[in-house]
Design a protein around this motif. Structure first.
Motif, PDB file in Angstrom:
ATOM      1  N   ASP A  21       0.850  -1.195   0.000  1.00 52.75           N
ATOM      2  CA  ASP A  21       0.000   0.000   0.000  1.00 52.75           C
ATOM      3  C   ASP A  21       0.880   1.237   0.000  1.00 52.75           C
ATOM      4  N   LYS A  22       0.352   2.332  -0.581  1.00 52.86           N
ATOM      5  CA  LYS A  22       1.074   3.607  -0.567  1.00 52.86           C
ATOM      6  C   LYS A  22       0.192   4.674   0.065  1.00 52.86           C
ATOM      7  N   TYR A  23       0.818   5.566   0.817  1.00 58.34           N
ATOM      8  CA  TYR A  23       0.134   6.694   1.443  1.00 58.34           C
ATOM      9  C   TYR A  23       0.982   7.943   1.241  1.00 58.34           C
ATOM     10  N   THR A  24       0.342   9.084   1.183  1.00 58.85           N
ATOM     11  CA  THR A  24       1.053  10.358   1.129  1.00 58.85           C
ATOM     12  C   THR A  24       0.818  11.072   2.449  1.00 58.85           C
ATOM     13  N   ALA A  25       1.924  11.375   3.142  1.00 66.10           N
ATOM     14  CA  ALA A  25       1.840  11.989   4.464  1.00 66.10           C
ATOM     15  C   ALA A  25       2.559  13.328   4.451  1.00 66.10           C
ATOM     16  N   GLY A  26       2.023  14.273   5.204  1.00 64.14           N
ATOM     17  CA  GLY A  26       2.722  15.524   5.429  1.00 64.14           C
ATOM     18  C   GLY A  26       3.788  15.317   6.498  1.00 64.14           C
ATOM     19  N   ILE A  27       4.751  16.228   6.559  1.00 61.09           N
ATOM     20  CA  ILE A  27       5.808  16.128   7.563  1.00 61.09           C
ATOM     21  C   ILE A  27       5.831  17.419   8.363  1.00 61.09           C
ATOM     22  N   LYS A  28       5.978  17.284   9.672  1.00 60.55           N
ATOM     23  CA  LYS A  28       6.097  18.455  10.544  1.00 60.55           C
ATOM     24  C   LYS A  28       7.571  18.855  10.565  1.00 60.55           C
ATOM     25  N   LEU A  29       7.887  19.989   9.931  1.00 63.72           N
ATOM     26  CA  LEU A  29       9.274  20.424   9.765  1.00 63.72           C
ATOM     27  C   LEU A  29       9.524  21.788  10.393  1.00 63.72           C
ATOM     28  N   LEU A  30      10.789  22.077  10.605  1.00 61.98           N
ATOM     29  CA  LEU A  30      11.219  23.410  11.020  1.00 61.98           C
ATOM     30  C   LEU A  30      11.513  24.240   9.771  1.00 61.98           C
ATOM     31  N   GLY A  31      11.681  25.540   9.942  1.00 59.60           N
ATOM     32  CA  GLY A  31      11.891  26.433   8.808  1.00 59.60           C
ATOM     33  C   GLY A  31      13.146  26.130   8.011  1.00 59.60           C
ATOM     34  N   THR A  32      14.243  25.834   8.717  1.00 59.73           N
ATOM     35  CA  THR A  32      15.486  25.560   7.993  1.00 59.73           C
ATOM     36  C   THR A  32      15.427  24.205   7.286  1.00 59.73           C
ATOM     37  N   GLU A  33      14.593  23.278   7.778  1.00 66.07           N
ATOM     38  CA  GLU A  33      14.481  21.968   7.136  1.00 66.07           C
ATOM     39  C   GLU A  33      13.805  22.068   5.776  1.00 66.07           C
ATOM     40  N   LEU A  56       2.893   8.555  14.210  1.00 63.94           N
ATOM     41  CA  LEU A  56       3.839   7.962  13.265  1.00 63.94           C
ATOM     42  C   LEU A  56       5.004   8.917  13.077  1.00 63.94           C
ATOM     43  N   TYR A  57       6.214   8.404  13.293  1.00 61.63           N
ATOM     44  CA  TYR A  57       7.436   9.188  13.137  1.00 61.63           C
ATOM     45  C   TYR A  57       8.287   8.588  12.033  1.00 61.63           C
ATOM     46  N   VAL A  58       9.028   9.440  11.350  1.00 64.96           N
ATOM     47  CA  VAL A  58      10.039   8.962  10.407  1.00 64.96           C
ATOM     48  C   VAL A  58      11.393   9.175  11.078  1.00 64.96           C
ATOM     49  N   ARG A  59      12.212   8.117  11.072  1.00 69.67           N
ATOM     50  CA  ARG A  59      13.520   8.158  11.719  1.00 69.67           C
ATOM     51  C   ARG A  59      14.602   8.005  10.670  1.00 69.67           C
ATOM     52  N   ASN A  60      15.775   8.555  10.966  1.00 70.36           N
ATOM     53  CA  ASN A  60      16.956   8.504  10.094  1.00 70.36           C
ATOM     54  C   ASN A  60      16.757   9.207   8.765  1.00 70.36           C
ATOM     55  N   LEU A  61      15.785  10.094   8.662  1.00 71.23           N
ATOM     56  CA  LEU A  61      15.626  10.926   7.473  1.00 71.23           C
ATOM     57  C   LEU A  61      16.657  12.035   7.585  1.00 71.23           C
ATOM     58  N   ALA A  76      20.441  17.185  11.794  1.00 68.25           N
ATOM     59  CA  ALA A  76      20.293  16.540  10.490  1.00 68.25           C
ATOM     60  C   ALA A  76      19.417  15.288  10.556  1.00 68.25           C
ATOM     61  N   LYS A  77      19.538  14.493  11.624  1.00 65.31           N
ATOM     62  CA  LYS A  77      18.806  13.219  11.701  1.00 65.31           C
ATOM     63  C   LYS A  77      17.913  13.152  12.932  1.00 65.31           C
ATOM     64  N   ARG A  78      16.966  14.060  13.052  1.00 63.80           N
ATOM     65  CA  ARG A  78      16.058  13.987  14.185  1.00 63.80           C
ATOM     66  C   ARG A  78      14.778  13.263  13.763  1.00 63.80           C
ATOM     67  N   ASP A  79      13.995  12.823  14.748  1.00 57.96           N
ATOM     68  CA  ASP A  79      12.712  12.171  14.461  1.00 57.96           C
ATOM     69  C   ASP A  79      11.698  13.237  14.075  1.00 57.96           C
ATOM     70  N   ARG A  80      10.956  12.979  12.987  1.00 56.50           N
ATOM     71  CA  ARG A  80       9.974  13.945  12.501  1.00 56.50           C
ATOM     72  C   ARG A  80       8.592  13.295  12.462  1.00 56.50           C
ATOM     73  N   VAL A  81       7.578  14.048  12.883  1.00 55.69           N
ATOM     74  CA  VAL A  81       6.206  13.552  12.935  1.00 55.69           C
ATOM     75  C   VAL A  81       5.619  13.535  11.527  1.00 55.69           C
ATOM     76  N   LEU A  82       4.933  12.430  11.189  1.00 56.54           N
ATOM     77  CA  LEU A  82       4.212  12.353   9.920  1.00 56.54           C
ATOM     78  C   LEU A  82       2.751  12.664  10.175  1.00 56.54           C
ATOM     79  N   LEU A  83       2.144  13.418   9.273  1.00 54.07           N
ATOM     80  CA  LEU A  83       0.769  13.870   9.446  1.00 54.07           C
ATOM     81  C   LEU A  83      -0.159  13.075   8.531  1.00 54.07           C
TER      82      LEU A  83
END
Length: 150
Positions: A21-33, A56-61, A76-83
């Motif tokens: 299955d495929k899904y499209t998720a938004g990512i919670k990012l900071l301005g510099t990211e 749901l978090y994405v790790r090692n991105l 550079a490699k922090r955990d980011r929340v997927l929306l």
């Protein structure tokens, strides 16, 4: 908005996994990211997704530090929340717990509205003979394209 579209693919994903299955998720990012992603300085080859406290978090991105960022720069490699919707999160949580299934990022891109999106897939790992079969199919396709050009 820039004409050249940002589309960063995980090339190993389709070789290592069967994507169900495929899904499209938004990512919670900071301005510099987001600025670094717009420069194309991101790597999703080693990234994976996991649930932490129901989110749901994405790790090692790996998103490189922004070149013009000062002390506001990000890790550079922090955990980011997927929306995602609650319905999609619940579906991924139940299917992700099944034996052999994992959630992997497939592509990182900028949407038409300017938001960073991550295409994720519910995948099952391939065995070595499946990988050999994939390489064989790719080689025959390249050979067929080469013959058709003549």
């Amino acid at each position: 908005m820039a004409e050249d579209k940002i589309y960063i693919k995980n090339k190993k994903a389709y070789f290592e996994y069967h994507v169900l299955d495929k899904y499209t998720a938004g990512i919670k990012l900071l301005g510099t990211e987001i600025k670094s992603i717009r420069e194309g300085k991101a790597n999703i080859n080693d990234a994976f997704c996991t649930f932490i406290n129901g989110q749901l978090y994405v790790r090692n991105l790996h998103i490189s530090e922004y070149s013009y960022g000062s002390f506001y720069n990000h890790e550079a490699k922090r955990d980011r929340v997927l929306l995602l919707n609650k319905k999609e999160l619940k579906k991924l949580l139940t299917r992700g717990e099944e034996k052999g299934l994992t959630i992997i990022p497939l592509a990182l891109f900028i949407s038409e509205r300017g938001f960073a999106k991550l295409e994720i897939g519910l995948a099952q790992g391939k065995k070595t003979f499946d990988k050999r079969e994939t390489m064989k199919e790719r080689d025959t396709k390249i050979e067929m394209d080469r013959v058709m050009k003549r």
